[in-house]
Scaffold this motif. Structure first.
Motif, PDB file in Angstrom:
ATOM      1  N   ALA A  50       0.823  -1.202   0.000  1.00 23.65           N
ATOM      2  CA  ALA A  50       0.000   0.000   0.000  1.00 23.65           C
ATOM      3  C   ALA A  50       0.863   1.260   0.000  1.00 23.65           C
ATOM      4  O   ALA A  50       0.591   2.222  -0.730  1.00 23.65           O
ATOM      5  N   GLN A  51       1.924   1.254   0.811  1.00 25.35           N
ATOM      6  CA  GLN A  51       2.837   2.395   0.829  1.00 25.35           C
ATOM      7  C   GLN A  51       3.533   2.556  -0.517  1.00 25.35           C
ATOM      8  O   GLN A  51       3.739   3.681  -0.998  1.00 25.35           O
ATOM      9  N   SER A  52       3.870   1.423  -1.149  1.00 23.51           N
ATOM     10  CA  SER A  52       4.513   1.471  -2.470  1.00 23.51           C
ATOM     11  C   SER A  52       3.605   2.118  -3.499  1.00 23.51           C
ATOM     12  O   SER A  52       4.045   2.951  -4.305  1.00 23.51           O
ATOM     13  N   GLY A  53       2.323   1.723  -3.490  1.00 18.53           N
ATOM     14  CA  GLY A  53       1.377   2.308  -4.438  1.00 18.53           C
ATOM     15  C   GLY A  53       1.113   3.772  -4.173  1.00 18.53           C
ATOM     16  O   GLY A  53       1.007   4.580  -5.113  1.00 18.53           O
ATOM     17  N   GLY A 126      -5.019  -2.654  14.718  1.00 17.19           N
ATOM     18  CA  GLY A 126      -5.527  -1.586  13.871  1.00 17.19           C
ATOM     19  C   GLY A 126      -6.907  -1.887  13.329  1.00 17.19           C
ATOM     20  O   GLY A 126      -7.761  -1.001  13.230  1.00 17.19           O
ATOM     21  N   VAL A 127      -7.153  -3.154  12.985  1.00 17.56           N
ATOM     22  CA  VAL A 127      -8.493  -3.560  12.542  1.00 17.56           C
ATOM     23  C   VAL A 127      -9.495  -3.344  13.671  1.00 17.56           C
ATOM     24  O   VAL A 127     -10.613  -2.859  13.458  1.00 17.56           O
ATOM     25  N   ASP A 274      -0.887   5.226   9.069  1.00 17.28           N
ATOM     26  CA  ASP A 274      -1.573   4.267   9.935  1.00 17.28           C
ATOM     27  C   ASP A 274      -2.549   3.421   9.129  1.00 17.28           C
ATOM     28  O   ASP A 274      -2.797   3.670   7.940  1.00 17.28           O
ATOM     29  N   ILE A 275      -3.117   2.414   9.772  1.00 14.35           N
ATOM     30  CA  ILE A 275      -4.021   1.484   9.102  1.00 14.35           C
ATOM     31  C   ILE A 275      -5.324   2.155   8.667  1.00 14.35           C
ATOM     32  O   ILE A 275      -5.801   1.907   7.550  1.00 14.35           O
ATOM     33  N   VAL A 360       3.326   1.294  10.488  1.00 14.44           N
ATOM     34  CA  VAL A 360       3.767   1.382   9.098  1.00 14.44           C
ATOM     35  C   VAL A 360       5.296   1.344   9.015  1.00 14.44           C
ATOM     36  O   VAL A 360       5.871   0.589   8.227  1.00 14.44           O
ATOM     37  N   ARG A 361       5.969   2.125   9.851  1.00 20.56           N
ATOM     38  CA  ARG A 361       7.427   2.139   9.827  1.00 20.56           C
ATOM     39  C   ARG A 361       8.003   0.788  10.247  1.00 20.56           C
ATOM     40  O   ARG A 361       8.979   0.309   9.679  1.00 20.56           O
TER      41      ARG A 361
END
Length: 424
Positions: A50-53, A126-127, A274-275, A360-361
């Protein structure tokens, strides 16, 4: 005439029963490869993709597809080692290299698994936060349920539950389809890969490291043995692994496409924190309620499978290196080391998540660490395949040269991209 017709009908039925019996046999063998690949599409992979996109659009999409053959070759060698030797990965390393290097491989596994476990449990937390569930309560429920399931079930029951949860990951394919990606933009970005950019290299390493991981090697080899498979199941086990590798990377590519369509419409550049922010890719395409529910099911399913697999990998590996019992078929009183290691991993991961570390990190950094460790992971695997297999299944000749070159290239890319991205 009637006897002839009876014989024809009997022959027809026998012919029909043969493929049915083969399908049943195949279904009984399938599982370890699918489970480990569904676990490979874990919270860390989802977050990294997701971060890549979001940050680079479609520029890392081709990498997801190029990883498929590498992933299959790595896991196929673990299948061969398991079914041909009847030993786990840790046992083979100890027998070939001695206890010192066996514990070194165990340390590599431990670093990878602990980072992955913290990522999975953070994803589950996170969910829960999407629906207002406190982090501490999510950790308590998830840890307790997983430990209870493992302590009261056999490998086959754990495998069925893992596949059931993992199926929810298919929701990512639905989101990618409905995201309506811009194919002209995709083609343009695929032709432009900024390999001199340190941030790009860092995410390239993270994507590679969230696909090829030490714990997937340990897990699949031990799972095949715990399931009771033999050398006669080799062909079906290879098919299981191939299906899993393709499914894993297609799902990961779908996450990247969905994120690129949602956040990277102008070529990327956005960083996710974040999620709930990642969940916006789903809500923007499918609506707030449906999108949030499917995202929670897909991310939660993958994270649950990976949590089970990671903990089992450490417990199995610890048993193999120390020569102690390490089977789900044994009662906790018969294999206290096995279940204690499993429980401690869950507890440590839950405590770390409750500390408030940035998910995320952590997820991306864990992938980079795995990429930097690729020379160790692939080096041990290649050496074992060259020396521990029987002659008819041994890695040798031209095949060994090709796989050796592929492993050296992958390890070199992972090491260079990881270090260059981290230090740049």
């Amino acid at each position: 005439m009637s006897n002839g017709r009876t014989a024809d009908v009997a022959g027809w039925r026998a012919g029909m029963m043969l493929p049915v019996a083969r399908l049943r046999q195949l279904a009984a063998i399938l599982g370890p490869g699918l489970v480990v690949m569904l676990a490979d599409t874990d919270a860390g992979s989802v977050i990294t993709a997701a971060q890549s996109g979001a940050q680079w659009g479609y520029r890392l999409l081709l990498l997801q597809l190029l990883i498929i053959p590498l992933l299959f070759v790595v896991q196929e060698l673990t299948v061969r080692l398991a079914l041909c030797t009847g030993k786990g990965y840790g046992e083979l390393v100890r027998a070939r290299f001695g206890r010192t290097l066996a514990w070194c491989s165990m340390l590599t596994l431990g670093v990878s698994c602990f980072g992955a476990l913290a990522t999975e449990m953070s994803g589950l937390a996170g969910v829960g936060q999407l629906y207002g569930v406190p982090v501490w309560l999510s950790m308590l429920l998830v840890g307790g349920l997983i430990f209870f399931m493992v302590c009261t079930g056999s490998y086959r029951s754990v495998e069925r539950v893992a596949i059931l949860f993992g199926v929810f990951e298919l929701a990512f394919l639905l989101v990618a389809w409905h995201a309506r990606p811009d194919y002209h933009q995709m083609a343009a970005q695929l032709r432009h890969m900024p390999l001199a950019n340190h941030d790009y290299l860092y995410l390239l390493a993270a994507n590679l490291g969230t696909s090829i991981m030490p714990w997937t090697v340990f897990y699949q080899q031990s799972a095949l043995l715990d399931k009771g498979l033999t050398l006669g199941d080799l062909r079906a086990a290879r098919l299981d692994t191939l299906l899993g590798a393709v499914l894993c990377q297609v799902i990961t590519a779908a996450v990247l496409v969905a994120a690129a369509a949602a956040f990277g419409s102008h070529g990327g550049g956005m960083r996710l924190d974040d999620i709930p922010q990642i969940a916006q890719a789903f809500t923007s395409v499918l609506g707030e309620h449906v999108g949030r529910m499917l995202f929670a099911m897909a991310l939660g399913g993958g994270a649950l499978v990976a949590t089970i697999v990671v903990c089992l990998s450490v417990a199995w590996a610890l048993g193999e290196v120390t020569g102690r019992h390490h089977s789900l078929e044994l009662h906790p009183r018969e294999a206290p080391w096995f279940y204690s290691a499993f429980g401690l991993m869950l507890l440590a991961g839950g405590v770390l998540v409750a500390s408030g570390i940035n998910l995320v990190r952590l997820s991306i950094a864990t992938g980079v660490v795995n990429a930097v460790l690729l020379p160790v992971t692939l080096g041990f695997l290649f050496w074992l395949a060259r020396h521990e297999l029987p002659p008819q299944h041994r890695l040798r000749g031209g095949r060994a040269v090709v796989i050796g070159v592929i492993f050296m290239f992958a390890a070199g890319v992972g090491l260079y991209a990881g270090l260059a991205g981290a230090l740049g």
